[in-house]
Design an enzyme around this catalytic site. Structure first.
Site, PDB file in Angstrom:
ATOM      1  N   SER A 183       4.752   2.562   7.688  1.00 15.03           N
ATOM      2  CA  SER A 183       4.430   1.377   6.893  1.00 15.03           C
ATOM      3  C   SER A 183       5.639   0.880   6.117  1.00 15.03           C
ATOM      4  O   SER A 183       6.313   1.648   5.431  1.00 15.03           O
ATOM      5  CB  SER A 183       3.313   1.694   5.892  1.00 15.03           C
ATOM      6  OG  SER A 183       2.060   1.556   6.473  1.00 15.03           O
ATOM      7  N   HIS A 222       0.809  -1.220   0.000  1.00 16.32           N
ATOM      8  CA  HIS A 222       0.000   0.000   0.000  1.00 16.32           C
ATOM      9  C   HIS A 222       0.842   1.268   0.000  1.00 16.32           C
ATOM     10  O   HIS A 222       0.349   2.344  -0.332  1.00 16.32           O
ATOM     11  CB  HIS A 222      -0.998  -0.001   1.171  1.00 16.32           C
ATOM     12  CG  HIS A 222      -0.409   0.318   2.508  1.00 16.32           C
ATOM     13  ND1 HIS A 222      -0.132  -0.638   3.470  1.00 16.32           N
ATOM     14  CD2 HIS A 222      -0.070   1.509   3.075  1.00 16.32           C
ATOM     15  CE1 HIS A 222       0.348  -0.057   4.551  1.00 16.32           C
ATOM     16  NE2 HIS A 222       0.399   1.241   4.338  1.00 16.32           N
ATOM     17  N   ASP A 282       0.003  -7.569   1.626  1.00 18.68           N
ATOM     18  CA  ASP A 282       0.446  -6.177   1.700  1.00 18.68           C
ATOM     19  C   ASP A 282       1.964  -6.063   1.734  1.00 18.68           C
ATOM     20  O   ASP A 282       2.526  -5.246   2.460  1.00 18.68           O
ATOM     21  CB  ASP A 282      -0.164  -5.474   2.923  1.00 18.68           C
ATOM     22  CG  ASP A 282      -0.013  -3.952   2.853  1.00 18.68           C
ATOM     23  OD1 ASP A 282       0.191  -3.428   1.743  1.00 18.68           O
ATOM     24  OD2 ASP A 282      -0.071  -3.292   3.912  1.00 18.68           O
TER      25      ASP A 282
END
Length: 363
Positions: free
Chosen positions: A210, A108, A138
């Site tokens: 992230s 993402h 992911d």
């Protein structure tokens, strides 16, 4: 039955930071030059940070939201306005897993990027290409040109006990390399992914973290930071990381082939609500088979629509995601022992999952 996934769904924040734009394969055994290779005894966090932080990078993904446009005065063909392309930039984190420039991050973080720039701790800016992406977990792998990059090895992967100290390193809010510390809070968290049992951490993780790594006190990789639970969008002490062992498996396949191969049995599987669970004699939960693919492994094994899977290889099943993870992780040639409830009675069925590859996700 597990309820965490539904409870968290509305409050999960992917830990990537949106910012407006201003107009050779890793080895199974950790080589001696891996930044976390000497991690055999507990060390202080400053020592861990000094060893592993050079392998952590900041990632900036640039996407074009609207192409350049020219507005004409139609009757006369005159140009009235020229509009430049509208570009957006998101920032996240990642880390080198090979000296040749392979980088792990979250899928993402990349979004719909047409351009990806990696910034190292010594402030080098490097253009990166996408090697492979796996939205199901992911995870994504990038590659930059060069050699002798400082890296951390997934063969130095850790599974610390709940309560053990960890350090997360990343690029929160685009600030650059930042370290935070905390403990492992829990394992096996379901936050909506059918393929990942997340590690829960209380080390402060914010938007932009992230794709960054978390390490234990030995400098071993614990996981890849991916999401936070937050009513406000900021850190409240509940973060989630993809376990290092799963990240290693997925990224190894992405580097080798650009896609991920998983087991499947050809069955549509769903969760039971409490009323259904009671009615079907599965008060502790389970996964109901809703449909079968003709000629698929599940149909060939004798499973039927309406069967409720309550065990796989002797382990209790609480929800459909438990079955999906066990099936998808099955190795070639594996045989899974399923206990199902059929008409309220237990039936044992052995099914041999087949393997199939996900479509390539390189953009």
């Amino acid at each position: 039955m597990k309820q965490a996934g539904a409870a968290l769904a509305g409050l999960l924040v992917l830990a990537a930071c949106e910012r407006p734009a201003e107009t050779k394969l890793p080895q199974a055994d950790a080589p001696s030059n891996a930044a976390n290779a000497p991690a055999l005894a507990p060390a202080s966090f400053p020592e861990v940070y000094e060893r592993v932080s050079p392998a952590v990078v900041s990632i900036y993904s640039v996407a074009t939201e609207a192409p350049a446009a020219v507005i004409y005065d139609t009757p006369f063909g005159r140009v009235l306005e020229r509009r430049p392309p509208v570009r957006s930039m998101s920032s996240g984190s990642g880390f080198f897993i090979s000296a040749e420039g392979h980088i792990v991050t979250n899928d993402h973080v990349l979004g719909q990027a047409q351009e990806v720039v990696v910034v190292t701790t010594d402030e080098r800016k490097l253009r990166a290409r996408v090697v492979g992406r796996d939205p199901a977990t992911d995870l994504a792998v990038l590659k930059v040109d060069g050699e002798d990059f400082p890296f951390v090895s997934f063969s130095r992967a850790a599974n610390p006990r709940v309560g053990e100290a960890v350090i997360a390193i990343g690029n929160p809010f685009g600030l650059g390399t930042t370290a935070t510390s905390g403990i492992v809070s829990a394992y096996g968290r379901n936050i909506g992914s059918a393929y990942v049992d997340f590690v829960q951490l209380d080390a402060p993780i914010n938007q932009g973290n992230s794709g960054g790594p978390t390490f234990n006190a030995q400098g071993e990789v614990v996981g890849v930071n991916s999401a936070i639970f937050s009513p406000t969008g900021g850190n409240v002490g509940i973060g989630f990381a993809i376990p290092a062992a799963l990240a290693r498996e997925v990224t190894d396949q992405l580097i080798r082939t650009g896609r991920v191969e998983r087991g499947f049995i050809g069955a549509g599987i769903g969760d039971l609500n409490p009323a259904q669970a009671q009615a079907l004699g599965a008060p502790e939960g389970g996964a109901v088979i809703a449909s079968l693919a003709p000629g698929g492994p599940a149909a060939d094994a004798g499973l039927r629509p309406g069967d409720v899977i309550v065990q796989v290889d002797g382990e209790a099943i609480g929800e459909a995601a438990d079955v999906i993870r066990r099936v998808s992780g099955a190795e070639a040639g594996a045989r899974l022992r399923l206990r199902v409830l059929r008409g309220g009675r237990p039936v044992d069925v052995t099914v041999a999952p087949e393997r199939r590859a996900s479509p390539p996700q390189v953009r």
